[in-house]
Scaffold this active site. Structure first.
Site: not given
Length: 385
Positions: A34, A65, A126, A128-129, A162, A174
């Site tokens: 990507d 959270s 892995g 993509s949280s 990000e 992602d």
């Protein structure tokens, strides 16, 4: 009541104005392509991150959270700066704070908000949280303030958060998978143009299952290794006189490699170009209903990630090798690497056998027990309440 909505009310003393959710993802094929303007074939998972939210009348952003013991973190929207969010347990707040910063930097009139987050997307696996949290936050803030955005634009702003705020030089795959996926389909993504094609991907109809093997090895893409891979690719593209490695045709790969003096650069280029080709070949197999024929391409992709891109680890290699030895049609690591999860394409009736084989191999090697689940293509982000 929805659990996130109930948690919001219990914490802040009033109900939220809405609840938004975004999924994690697996990438069937197309890893590290990507940020080279290439192709990828991810799909969304049923596991999702939920954000319950309500507007405030000031410029305060309050974040909590249910999954991290950091209490309520209070930030001032006017003071948000890249790298300026709390560290330690509250480090997760960099992602929603970065989204607010990216929206404001883009000139969008978002204001203060109270957010309550809960998630069943595993962190560090892995899957993509981080993208799920970013996309759900972006959707909540923009819709709260009456500026809903198309999925691709939402994903682009989440990626900006990000890259520039959190400091991870990831591509857009992602976030696009989380924002734009369709249930029952893989998402063919051209990361240069953001063109999307939804490719039917129904393992059950073919008597198959796709397993996700979480090795429990946590990865951290902000530790420099990911950035080093990206820089190597960009240097190689420049040496070849190309805007990006996506512009190197598969047929021209041998000649291009002969012009690169750096052996590391040659390996990185070979992975990217062959991986783009694998995405197109896997898509063709899915369109033709030949899901089993895609299996060897998954294994080929893992070998490339292991040997040419050097982002695997012993646990991922063992998961792939064991699944294949137990009868999988193909297997590979998924995600950025350095830990996380592997995929295995298997016959449905072989699920228990393959799972036992992987668990046994990990126990024999003295590794932490893996967590094995099924991957089923799910819908992308949306408002749920």
């Amino acid at each position: 009541m929805n659990r996130a909505a109930q948690g919001f009310q219990d914490l802040y003393g009033s109900p939220p104005e809405g609840v938004w959710s975004a999924p994690g993802r697996v990438n069937l094929i197309g890893e590290h392509t990507d940020y080279n303007d290439g192709f990828a074939l991810p799909f969304a998972l049923p596991q999702r991150t939920e954000v319950a939210a309500a507007r405030r009348t000031d410029r305060t952003l309050r974040l909590h959270s249910a999954d991290v013991p950091s209490g309520v973190v209070t930030l001032d929207l006017t003071d948000l700066t890249p790298g300026g969010t709390p560290r330690g347990p509250a480090g997760w707040t960099a992602y929603p704070a970065g989204v607010a910063w990216a929206l404001l930097e883009a000139g969008l009139p978002v204001g203060g908000a109270d957010l309550y987050v809960r998630s069943d997307v595993p962190t560090g696996a892995g899957l993509s949280s981080s993208a799920a949290l970013e996309v759900a936050t972006a959707m909540a803030l923009t819709e709260l303030y009456g500026i809903p955005l198309p999925g691709a634009e939402l994903a682009t702003l989440a990626r900006r958060a990000e890259n520039a705020y959190v400091g991870v030089p990831c591509g857009v795959m992602d976030q696009m998978a989380s924002a734009c996926s369709s249930a029952g389909h893989a998402l063919h993504l051209d990361t240069r143009t953001l063109e999307q094609r939804h490719i039917p991907f129904d393992c059950a109809a073919s008597g198959l299952r796709l397993l996700v093997i979480d090795t429990r090895v946590k990865h951290d893409l902000a530790d420099g290794a990911y950035a080093a891979r990206r820089s190597s690719c960009h240097r190689a593209a420049a040496a070849l006189g190309l805007p990006a490695l996506r512009d190197l045709a598969y047929a021209d790969l041998p000649e291009a490699l002969s012009r690169l003096a750096d052996p590391i650069g040659r390996r990185r280029v070979r992975h990217i170009v062959t991986e783009n080709e694998r995405v197109l070949r896997v898509e063709a197999e899915l369109r033709a209903g030949r899901l089993r024929a895609a299996g060897p391409l998954l294994t080929e992709g893992h070998a490339s990630l292991r040997d040419d891109y050097e982002v695997s680890c012993p646990e991922l290699d063992l998961a792939v090798a064991t699944a294949n030895a137990a009868g999988a049609y193909g297997a590979r690591m998924t995600g950025g690497g350095f830990g996380g999860s592997a995929l295995a394409l298997i016959d449905a009736e072989a699920e228990a056998e393959v799972t036992r084989a992987v668990e046994g191999a990990f126990a024999g090697a003295g590794f932490t027990a893996p967590h094995v689940t099924r991957a089923v293509p799910a819908a992308g982000a949306g408002r749920i309440l």
